[in-house]
Design an enzyme around this catalytic site. Structure first.
Site, PDB file in Angstrom:
ATOM      1  N   HIS A  32      65.656  39.852  92.240  1.00  8.14           N
ATOM      2  CA  HIS A  32      64.761  40.334  93.301  1.00  8.14           C
ATOM      3  C   HIS A  32      64.234  39.183  94.152  1.00  8.14           C
ATOM      4  O   HIS A  32      63.112  39.231  94.650  1.00  8.14           O
ATOM      5  CB  HIS A  32      63.603  41.122  92.682  1.00  8.14           C
ATOM      6  CG  HIS A  32      64.040  42.183  91.734  1.00  8.14           C
ATOM      7  ND1 HIS A  32      64.020  42.014  90.361  1.00  8.14           N
ATOM      8  CD2 HIS A  32      64.562  43.413  91.953  1.00  8.14           C
ATOM      9  CE1 HIS A  32      64.492  43.105  89.788  1.00  8.14           C
ATOM     10  NE2 HIS A  32      64.821  43.961  90.722  1.00  8.14           N
ATOM     11  N   GLY A  48      65.282  50.088  87.802  1.00  9.34           N
ATOM     12  CA  GLY A  48      64.898  50.508  89.137  1.00  9.34           C
ATOM     13  C   GLY A  48      66.104  50.884  89.979  1.00  9.34           C
ATOM     14  O   GLY A  48      67.217  50.417  89.738  1.00  9.34           O
ATOM     15  N   SER A  49      65.882  51.719  90.981  1.00  8.03           N
ATOM     16  CA  SER A  49      66.932  52.036  91.943  1.00  8.03           C
ATOM     17  C   SER A  49      67.029  50.910  92.964  1.00  8.03           C
ATOM     18  O   SER A  49      66.243  49.966  92.958  1.00  8.03           O
ATOM     19  CB  SER A  49      66.629  53.369  92.611  1.00  8.03           C
ATOM     20  OG  SER A  49      65.308  53.369  93.128  1.00  8.03           O
ATOM     21  N   GLY A  50      68.011  51.008  93.854  1.00  5.09           N
ATOM     22  CA  GLY A  50      68.212  49.975  94.864  1.00  5.09           C
ATOM     23  C   GLY A  50      69.270  48.961  94.505  1.00  5.09           C
ATOM     24  O   GLY A  50      69.552  48.052  95.298  1.00  5.09           O
ATOM     25  N   HIS A  51      69.882  49.104  93.310  1.00  5.64           N
ATOM     26  CA  HIS A  51      70.900  48.159  92.837  1.00  5.64           C
ATOM     27  C   HIS A  51      72.277  48.816  92.733  1.00  5.64           C
ATOM     28  O   HIS A  51      73.134  48.345  91.997  1.00  5.64           O
ATOM     29  CB  HIS A  51      70.514  47.607  91.464  1.00  5.64           C
ATOM     30  CG  HIS A  51      69.267  46.788  91.462  1.00  5.64           C
ATOM     31  ND1 HIS A  51      69.158  45.599  92.143  1.00  5.64           N
ATOM     32  CD2 HIS A  51      68.055  46.990  90.869  1.00  5.64           C
ATOM     33  CE1 HIS A  51      67.946  45.086  91.950  1.00  5.64           C
ATOM     34  NE2 HIS A  51      67.251  45.919  91.195  1.00  5.64           N
ATOM     35  N   ASP A  73      60.489  46.304  83.036  1.00  4.06           N
ATOM     36  CA  ASP A  73      61.397  46.987  82.114  1.00  4.06           C
ATOM     37  C   ASP A  73      61.025  46.696  80.660  1.00  4.06           C
ATOM     38  O   ASP A  73      61.111  47.583  79.800  1.00  4.06           O
ATOM     39  CB  ASP A  73      62.838  46.560  82.385  1.00  4.06           C
ATOM     40  CG  ASP A  73      63.385  47.183  83.652  1.00  4.06           C
ATOM     41  OD1 ASP A  73      63.462  48.422  83.715  1.00  4.06           O
ATOM     42  OD2 ASP A  73      63.735  46.444  84.584  1.00  4.06           O
TER      43      ASP A  73
END
Length: 333
Positions: free
Chosen positions: A221, A55-58, A111
């Protein structure tokens, strides 16, 4: 409290950040369909290639490590979400240059679902050889004997580096996978947080901690790790965490290790260096040598305050791959 971030329409977050990332690094990567970030030198690759997802955001993970000597294609999902399997299948087919593809997946539910469906679909592809390696090194949520239940944290980044170097040196798919798996089997991470992040698309908090609380073992998260306690000093925190990693890996006097302190978004380098100083002293007392290290931000969780402490058992071959050349937006050697 209202979220304050420099964004536009939350629905366009992933698209806009990838467009900006690709423009800022157009000498090394290109952005293609399915939100895939591709090594610009992939077309000339005559070797095993490496595909990963997340995922993006990391940021800078994971796309910041696309380039020569590390990842060839990063398949990017929405904020904190796995991409779909078809995008991963397409990426692996694109990456196959006749030598096979190593597919690295972090152990998170979404994932893993995508990873398993991707491998199932690839069985129908006659001209694609692919081996999957899973990174699962969070010691907080499962014992080592139940490693399949462990979450994947920052350990994916050094795994990319070591696997990428083995591939660059012309190792076979089986050899690259063996090196990656051996490293993954000998690594451990423990995270600590003192303040949670917010989801940048919704403004929702991922975790909430009291003014004088910290949590050792918090997941990527905001997942709980069972280690909520009163705030400790840098030295106290370092000792708790370093001992946990040593015990998990059964590191003995005379062994060599890699040590990474990964800031998760809002913890300063000042703090990380103070913690690292204590880690170095503690390991020296125990006769354990740090032969590879990194202090900084590799995989963040927006503005989460805290860090991930990573340790891996090293040998001469793994150290050679860690020190080998690479050229990516956020790691160069």
């Amino acid at each position: 409290m209202k979220m304050k971030k420099f964004i536009n329409d939350p629905a366009n977050l992933t698209t806009e950040l990838l467009e900006g990332f690709a423009l800022a690094n157009q000498d090394l990567v290109r952005l293609e369909e399915d939100n895939t970030v591709v090594n610009k030198a992939l077309d000339q690759a005559d070797r095993v290639t490496i595909v990963t997802q997340g995922g993006s955001g990391h940021e800078p993970a994971i796309s910041g490590f696309v380039g020569e000597g590390m990842i060839d294609i990063s398949v990017v999902g929405d904020i904190f979400a796995a991409p779909g399997p078809q995008a991963c299948v397409n990426a692996i087919k694109k990456a196959e240059k006749g030598k096979g593809v190593l597919y690295i997946v972090l152990n998170h539910a979404g994932d893993m679902l995508t990873g398993n469906l991707t491998m199932k679909q690839l069985k129908k592809e006659k001209d694609v050889r692919c081996v999957k390696v899973v990174t699962q090194e969070d010691i907080a949520n499962a014992p080592r004997e139940n490693a399949d239940d462990r979450r994947g944290l920052v350990g994916c980044i050094p795994t990319y580096k070591i696997a990428g170097a083995a591939a660059a040196e012309g190792k076979s798919l089986e050899e690259v996978a063996e090196v990656a798996q051996r490293f993954a089997d000998n690594m451990a991470t423990l995270a600590v947080a003192v303040r949670g992040a917010t989801h940048p698309a919704t403004g929702s908090p991922l975790a909430e901690l009291g003014e004088d609380e910290m949590e050792i073992g918090m997941g990527q998260h905001g997942e709980g790790g069972g280690g909520r306690q009163t705030m400790k000093s840098a030295d106290e925190t370092a000792e708790i965490m370093i001992n946990g990693l040593i015990n998990d890996l059964s590191i003995k006097e005379g062994e060599k290790v890699m040590l990474i302190l990964n800031g998760t978004g809002a913890t300063t380098l000042m703090e990380l260096f103070i913690v690292y100083r204590k880690c170095e002293a503690l390991l020296k007392e125990k006769g354990i040598e740090i032969v590879a290290n990194h202090v900084g931000e590799l995989l963040t969780v927006q503005e989460q305050a805290g860090f991930q402490m990573f340790m891996a058992r090293m040998d001469d071959e793994l150290l050679h791959y860690w020190n080998a050349p690479c050229n990516t937006p956020y790691m160069k050697k």
